[in-house]
Design an enzyme around this catalytic site. Structure first.
Site, short mmCIF file in Angstrom:
data_model
loop_
_atom_site.label_atom_id
_atom_site.label_comp_id
_atom_site.label_asym_id
_atom_site.label_seq_id
_atom_site.Cartn_x
_atom_site.Cartn_y
_atom_site.Cartn_z
N ARG A 20 41.72 39.54 45.53
CA ARG A 20 41.65 38.44 46.48
C ARG A 20 40.56 37.47 46.05
NH1 ARG A 20 40.87 39.24 52.93
NH2 ARG A 20 39.09 40.45 52.18
N THR A 67 39.34 31.32 48.24
CA THR A 67 40.58 30.95 48.93
C THR A 67 41.18 32.09 49.74
OG1 THR A 67 41.99 31.62 47.08
CG2 THR A 67 41.09 29.39 47.01
N ASP A 78 34.81 47.62 52.94
CA ASP A 78 35.60 47.39 51.73
C ASP A 78 36.08 48.74 51.18
OD1 ASP A 78 36.11 47.14 48.76
OD2 ASP A 78 35.73 45.03 49.24
N ASP A 90 35.24 49.47 47.39
CA ASP A 90 33.83 49.79 47.17
C ASP A 90 33.49 51.19 47.67
OD1 ASP A 90 33.23 47.42 45.92
OD2 ASP A 90 32.48 46.44 47.72
#
Length: 209
Positions: free
Chosen positions: A104, A108, A200, A203
């Site tokens: 991603r 944006t 996340d 992560d």
């Protein structure tokens, strides 16, 4: 028309609680994701077709059932989707595994493709596309579009946690796809993270920041 299925099995919900907890370290997080993927795979394969065969037990001949030749494929969306593959293979070890690499763009929030390697016969397989998080829905939708372009005709999407925005995006872009979730959360925040979510997933799975 595709359906949204929230798998509310008590074991899935219990393990998701520990997955969400910020105190859960990398090793335990990885193991829990693995376990929840196995439990979700059990639910997502509930409707696989069976055929009747005859076997011989130590006692007598008997009618029994086996999978009716259904070919399955598991397609993790890299990188976080990798954390769900082994748990699914524990249950369906004969499944082929393909990989779709999307990230991603932090500016944006749009998905960018960087890798795609698939079984040669994906058009004949029922594919389970896996990613722990369904946030904006952009990456999942892009992966499903890519797989359709490569010939896939039978797919399901499986995620641990989703935001309503992501579900709506996938439903809008792919109304034919069934979605399987461990939990449907409240919303996305201004940074595109699911709330309350789990942070996340990549992560936390791989110990990176």
């Amino acid at each position: 028309m595709g359906q949204v299925n929230v798998l509310d099995h008590p074991l899935i919900q219990h393990k998701l609680t520990h997955i969400r907890d910020y105190r859960t370290g990398t090793k335990a997080f990885r193991e829990l994701v693995d376990e929840v993927a196995t439990l979700m795979a059990f639910e997502i394969t509930r409707h696989l077709p069976l055929e009747e065969i005859e076997i011989e037990t130590p006692v007598c001949k008997a009618k029994a059932y086996q999978l009716a030749g259904k070919k399955l494929g598991i397609i993790p969306i890299l990188r976080a989707g990798l954390g769900m593959v082994d748990g699914m293979l524990n249950l369906i070890p004969a499944a082929k595994v393909g990989h779709v690499g999307l990230y991603r763009d932090p500016e944006t929030l749009k998905p960018v493709e960087y890798y795609c390697k698939l079984p040669s016969d994906i058009q004949e397989r029922e594919l389970i596309v896996v990613d722990p998080m369904l946030a904006t829905g952009g990456s999942a939708s892009a992966a499903l579009t890519l797989l359709k372009e490569k010939g896939a005709v039978n797919m399901k999407l499986m995620c641990l946690i989703a935001a309503p925005e992501g579900v709506e995006q996938v439903k809008k872009d792919h109304p034919d796809i069934d979605i399987y979730l461990g939990a449907l959360d409240e919303k996305l925040n201004e940074h595109g993270y699911i709330v309350p979510g789990l942070g996340d997933a990549g992560d936390r799975l791989f110990g990176t920041k």
